[in-house]
Design a protein around this motif. Structure first.
Motif, PDB file in Angstrom:
ATOM      1  N   ALA A  76       0.750  -1.215   0.129  1.00 45.61           N
ATOM      2  CA  ALA A  76       0.141   0.037   0.041  1.00 45.61           C
ATOM      3  C   ALA A  76       0.856   1.263   0.062  1.00 45.61           C
ATOM      4  O   ALA A  76       0.595   2.225  -0.794  1.00 45.61           O
ATOM      5  CB  ALA A  76      -0.812  -0.047   1.343  1.00 45.61           C
ATOM      6  N   ARG A  77       1.909   1.234   0.898  1.00 41.63           N
ATOM      7  CA  ARG A  77       2.885   2.380   0.843  1.00 41.63           C
ATOM      8  C   ARG A  77       3.463   2.621  -0.469  1.00 41.63           C
ATOM      9  O   ARG A  77       3.730   3.796  -1.175  1.00 41.63           O
ATOM     10  CB  ARG A  77       3.898   2.202   1.892  1.00 41.63           C
ATOM     11  N   GLY A  78       3.842   1.552  -1.183  1.00 45.50           N
ATOM     12  CA  GLY A  78       4.505   1.463  -2.443  1.00 45.50           C
ATOM     13  C   GLY A  78       3.383   2.045  -3.629  1.00 45.50           C
ATOM     14  O   GLY A  78       3.903   2.961  -4.228  1.00 45.50           O
ATOM     15  N   LEU A  79       2.368   1.692  -3.345  1.00 42.70           N
ATOM     16  CA  LEU A  79       1.332   2.276  -4.476  1.00 42.70           C
ATOM     17  C   LEU A  79       1.073   3.704  -4.018  1.00 42.70           C
ATOM     18  O   LEU A  79       0.951   4.606  -5.257  1.00 42.70           O
ATOM     19  CB  LEU A  79      -0.050   1.770  -4.110  1.00 42.70           C
ATOM     20  N   ALA A  80       1.311   4.325  -2.989  1.00 42.15           N
ATOM     21  CA  ALA A  80       0.955   5.625  -2.801  1.00 42.15           C
ATOM     22  C   ALA A  80       2.257   6.579  -2.963  1.00 42.15           C
ATOM     23  O   ALA A  80       2.048   7.660  -3.695  1.00 42.15           O
ATOM     24  CB  ALA A  80       0.738   5.851  -1.105  1.00 42.15           C
ATOM     25  N   SER A  81       3.389   6.072  -2.707  1.00 44.61           N
ATOM     26  CA  SER A  81       4.448   6.685  -3.210  1.00 44.61           C
ATOM     27  C   SER A  81       5.150   6.591  -4.490  1.00 44.61           C
ATOM     28  O   SER A  81       5.927   7.128  -4.847  1.00 44.61           O
ATOM     29  CB  SER A  81       5.534   6.503  -2.039  1.00 44.61           C
ATOM     30  N   LYS A  82       4.588   5.216  -5.109  1.00 45.83           N
ATOM     31  CA  LYS A  82       5.145   4.940  -6.600  1.00 45.83           C
ATOM     32  C   LYS A  82       6.636   4.363  -6.247  1.00 45.83           C
ATOM     33  O   LYS A  82       7.205   4.188  -7.346  1.00 45.83           O
ATOM     34  CB  LYS A  82       5.036   6.021  -7.487  1.00 45.83           C
ATOM     35  N   LYS A  83       6.974   4.069  -5.023  1.00 48.47           N
ATOM     36  CA  LYS A  83       7.991   3.405  -4.626  1.00 48.47           C
ATOM     37  C   LYS A  83       7.874   2.265  -3.882  1.00 48.47           C
ATOM     38  O   LYS A  83       7.540   2.291  -2.997  1.00 48.47           O
ATOM     39  CB  LYS A  83       9.214   4.637  -3.900  1.00 48.47           C
ATOM     40  N   THR A  84       8.659   1.127  -3.931  1.00 48.14           N
ATOM     41  CA  THR A  84       8.656   0.109  -2.955  1.00 48.14           C
ATOM     42  C   THR A  84      10.126  -0.248  -2.394  1.00 48.14           C
ATOM     43  O   THR A  84       9.919  -1.270  -1.577  1.00 48.14           O
ATOM     44  CB  THR A  84       8.351  -1.258  -3.859  1.00 48.14           C
ATOM     45  N   THR A  85      10.921   0.610  -2.710  1.00 46.33           N
ATOM     46  CA  THR A  85      12.297   0.643  -1.977  1.00 46.33           C
ATOM     47  C   THR A  85      12.781  -1.047  -1.963  1.00 46.33           C
ATOM     48  O   THR A  85      13.277  -1.655  -1.044  1.00 46.33           O
ATOM     49  CB  THR A  85      12.341   1.048  -0.586  1.00 46.33           C
ATOM     50  N   THR A  86      12.240  -1.630  -3.104  1.00 49.59           N
ATOM     51  CA  THR A  86      12.874  -3.061  -3.428  1.00 49.59           C
ATOM     52  C   THR A  86      13.564  -3.134  -4.668  1.00 49.59           C
ATOM     53  O   THR A  86      13.010  -2.513  -5.483  1.00 49.59           O
ATOM     54  CB  THR A  86      11.556  -3.757  -3.602  1.00 49.59           C
ATOM     55  N   VAL A  87      14.523  -3.980  -4.793  1.00 46.21           N
ATOM     56  CA  VAL A  87      15.233  -4.086  -6.235  1.00 46.21           C
ATOM     57  C   VAL A  87      15.287  -5.703  -6.362  1.00 46.21           C
ATOM     58  O   VAL A  87      15.662  -6.340  -5.438  1.00 46.21           O
ATOM     59  CB  VAL A  87      16.851  -3.643  -5.682  1.00 46.21           C
ATOM     60  N   GLY A  88      15.029  -5.927  -7.633  1.00 49.60           N
ATOM     61  CA  GLY A  88      14.992  -7.294  -8.043  1.00 49.60           C
ATOM     62  C   GLY A  88      16.519  -7.721  -8.827  1.00 49.60           C
ATOM     63  O   GLY A  88      17.184  -6.931  -9.222  1.00 49.60           O
ATOM     64  N   VAL A  89      17.011  -8.783  -8.258  1.00 53.15           N
ATOM     65  CA  VAL A  89      18.191  -9.484  -8.656  1.00 53.15           C
ATOM     66  C   VAL A  89      18.301 -10.655  -9.178  1.00 53.15           C
ATOM     67  O   VAL A  89      17.683 -11.690  -8.653  1.00 53.15           O
ATOM     68  CB  VAL A  89      19.282  -9.375  -7.420  1.00 53.15           C
ATOM     69  N   VAL A  90      18.458 -10.821 -10.464  1.00 51.26           N
ATOM     70  CA  VAL A  90      18.558 -11.896 -11.172  1.00 51.26           C
ATOM     71  C   VAL A  90      20.123 -12.544 -11.213  1.00 51.26           C
ATOM     72  O   VAL A  90      20.901 -12.134 -11.503  1.00 51.26           O
ATOM     73  CB  VAL A  90      18.122 -12.083 -12.721  1.00 51.26           C
ATOM     74  N   ILE A  91      19.996 -13.759 -10.565  1.00 52.40           N
ATOM     75  CA  ILE A  91      21.239 -14.619 -10.338  1.00 52.40           C
ATOM     76  C   ILE A  91      21.250 -15.732 -11.036  1.00 52.40           C
ATOM     77  O   ILE A  91      20.281 -16.716 -11.173  1.00 52.40           O
ATOM     78  CB  ILE A  91      21.674 -14.869  -8.903  1.00 52.40           C
ATOM     79  N   PRO A  92      22.257 -16.293 -11.917  1.00 53.07           N
ATOM     80  CA  PRO A  92      22.326 -17.463 -12.736  1.00 53.07           C
ATOM     81  C   PRO A  92      22.448 -18.529 -11.998  1.00 53.07           C
ATOM     82  O   PRO A  92      21.685 -19.645 -12.236  1.00 53.07           O
ATOM     83  CB  PRO A  92      23.459 -17.339 -13.431  1.00 53.07           C
ATOM     84  N   ASP A  93      23.324 -18.851 -10.949  1.00 54.60           N
ATOM     85  CA  ASP A  93      23.080 -19.877 -10.299  1.00 54.60           C
ATOM     86  C   ASP A  93      23.559 -19.927  -8.674  1.00 54.60           C
ATOM     87  O   ASP A  93      24.980 -19.472  -8.643  1.00 54.60           O
ATOM     88  CB  ASP A  93      24.285 -20.865 -10.860  1.00 54.60           C
ATOM     89  N   TYR A 135      21.689   1.483   1.742  1.00 48.54           N
ATOM     90  CA  TYR A 135      20.654   2.670   1.192  1.00 48.54           C
ATOM     91  C   TYR A 135      19.267   2.251   1.344  1.00 48.54           C
ATOM     92  O   TYR A 135      18.343   2.925   0.856  1.00 48.54           O
ATOM     93  CB  TYR A 135      20.948   2.983  -0.284  1.00 48.54           C
ATOM     94  N   ARG A 136      19.179   1.428   2.453  1.00 54.63           N
ATOM     95  CA  ARG A 136      17.697   1.049   2.813  1.00 54.63           C
ATOM     96  C   ARG A 136      16.647   0.507   1.643  1.00 54.63           C
ATOM     97  O   ARG A 136      15.714   0.697   1.433  1.00 54.63           O
ATOM     98  CB  ARG A 136      16.997   2.106   3.398  1.00 54.63           C
ATOM     99  N   TYR A 137      17.293  -0.449   0.864  1.00 58.45           N
ATOM    100  CA  TYR A 137      16.676  -1.040  -0.004  1.00 58.45           C
ATOM    101  C   TYR A 137      16.420  -2.487   0.121  1.00 58.45           C
ATOM    102  O   TYR A 137      17.459  -3.055   0.747  1.00 58.45           O
ATOM    103  CB  TYR A 137      17.271  -1.031  -1.589  1.00 58.45           C
ATOM    104  N   ASN A 138      15.520  -3.158   0.112  1.00 58.66           N
ATOM    105  CA  ASN A 138      15.265  -4.832   0.032  1.00 58.66           C
ATOM    106  C   ASN A 138      15.488  -5.529  -1.073  1.00 58.66           C
ATOM    107  O   ASN A 138      15.190  -4.654  -2.445  1.00 58.66           O
ATOM    108  CB  ASN A 138      13.723  -4.754   0.604  1.00 58.66           C
ATOM    109  N   ILE A 139      15.850  -6.481  -1.130  1.00 60.38           N
ATOM    110  CA  ILE A 139      16.059  -7.522  -2.164  1.00 60.38           C
ATOM    111  C   ILE A 139      15.189  -8.478  -2.703  1.00 60.38           C
ATOM    112  O   ILE A 139      14.883  -9.178  -1.452  1.00 60.38           O
ATOM    113  CB  ILE A 139      17.591  -7.972  -1.925  1.00 60.38           C
ATOM    114  N   ILE A 140      14.937  -8.684  -3.705  1.00 64.95           N
ATOM    115  CA  ILE A 140      14.329 -10.044  -4.131  1.00 64.95           C
ATOM    116  C   ILE A 140      15.149 -10.693  -5.060  1.00 64.95           C
ATOM    117  O   ILE A 140      15.421 -10.131  -6.199  1.00 64.95           O
ATOM    118  CB  ILE A 140      13.105  -9.707  -5.099  1.00 64.95           C
ATOM    119  N   LEU A 141      15.690 -11.821  -4.377  1.00 71.26           N
ATOM    120  CA  LEU A 141      16.815 -12.687  -5.157  1.00 71.26           C
ATOM    121  C   LEU A 141      16.040 -13.581  -6.256  1.00 71.26           C
ATOM    122  O   LEU A 141      15.471 -14.566  -5.509  1.00 71.26           O
ATOM    123  CB  LEU A 141      17.838 -13.093  -4.200  1.00 71.26           C
TER     124      LEU A 141
END
Length: 335
Positions: free
Chosen positions: A52-69, A89-95
């Motif tokens: 909900a906070r992301g929808l309001a601010s248009k920011k999710t403070t989340t970074v996607g990381v694609v890792i091969p192996d 820098y207060r970002y969360n990671i989705i690995l």
């Protein structure tokens, strides 16, 4: 039932707007009011709704990381560098693990973008037209981490893989070796497989030698293929005094194949490679290798992405980090 911001407001006797200001660290809240809200949050077990906070601010403070192996120690070390800077820098990671499969990489990229990540880090092999198409449809910044694409239109952080391979083979040449075998990686992987092959070829030719195609075998970057390709050289009775394997994993496989055949490294055959994974300093003999700064690649990639996500000016978008020859015990000088 899920505790809502309305429940916290009612419990603390303030408005929902005040609760929102407290949750978002707005300084314009009286200390006593802030304490009442925090007491209510603790009592009710309230957790802010990040979506909900992301929808309001248009920011999710989340970074996607694609890792091969994720089982490969190279990428796990790069991921650690990414995470440390992300936390700073207060970002969360989705690995997401892609298993080095193009179809899965594209799927994962699209899935992360659908989750409204603020930016994307892509670690992988060859960046194809399909990858570029997926990147172009993204509305968020993307950084290539430990790889690059030919047009250099997408920001990237990597080492010069051709030069790293050249330096490894040059080290063997400097020790008097001339019959140097190559255990290479998939040439379709332009960033590592083909570039490191080119480094091998350039070093041989710059030394005034002729490239012997019989001394070139292509593996898949992993231990088993290094073992298999080294067995081929030994069984085909090639006159090999040294081996350049394009990854440490394959080099360790080659060392074990040599030892299984009753020979010694480096007394009978010298071995050198590129990467400097932890196992390079655990295998016996200790592996001489060209180190790529894996942690720094991840950290610098994430820092570059943080700048792009806030539209901060950057000096360069194609960053090449230095590599270093680590002299250990797997290379012998020929007399």
């Amino acid at each position: 039932m899920t505790v809502t911001i309305y429940d916290v407001a009612r419990e603390s006797g303030v408005s929902m707007a005040t609760v929102s200001r407290v949750v978002n660290n707005n300084p314009n809240v009286k200390p006593q009011t802030r304490k009442k809200v925090f007491d209510a949050i603790e009592k009710l077990g309230y957790r802010p709704n990040a979506v909900a906070r992301g929808l309001a601010s248009k920011k999710t403070t989340t970074v996607g990381v694609v890792i091969p192996d994720i089982s490969n120690t190279i990428f796990s070390e790069v991921a650690r560098g990414v995470e440390d800077i992300a936390n700073m820098y207060r970002y969360n990671i989705i690995l997401c693990n892609s298993d080095k499969k193009k179809e899965k990489e594209i799927q994962v990229i699209n899935t992360l973008l659908e989750k409204q990540v603020d930016g994307l880090l892509f670690m992988g092999g060859t960046v194809t037209e399909d990858h570029i198409h997926a990147f172009k449809t993204a509305s968020v910044p993307i950084v290539l981490c430990g790889t690059k694409e030919e047009s250099e239109n997408i920001p990237s952080v990597d080492i010069d893989h051709e030069k790293a391979a050249f330096d490894a083979v040059q080290a063997l040449l400097n020790e008097g070796h001339r019959d140097i075998a190559l255990i290479g990686g998939n040439f379709k992987d332009l960033a590592k497989g083909f570039a490191r092959y080119q480094g091998y070829i350039k070093a041989i030719e710059d030394a005034g030698l002729t490239v012997n195609e019989d001394l070139i075998q292509v593996g898949n970057f992993r231990y088993d293929s290094g073992l298999e390709k080294m067995k081929y050289f030994l069984e085909s009775n090639q006159n090999v005094t040294a081996v350049f394997a394009v990854t440490d994993e394959m080099a360790i496989g080659a060392i074990h194949a040599i030892q299984d055949a009753g020979l010694k490294v480096p007394e009978d055959i010298s071995v050198i490679s590129v990467d400097n994974i932890r196992m390079a300093s655990m295998v016996r003999p200790l592996l001489t290798t060209v180190a790529q700064p894996m942690y720094d690649i991840g950290a610098v990639s994430m820092r570059l992405l943080t700048k792009l996500m806030v539209n901060e000016e950057i000096e360069q978008s194609q960053i090449i980090l230095p590599h270093e020859l680590i002299q250990r015990n797997s290379v012998k000088r020929l007399t």
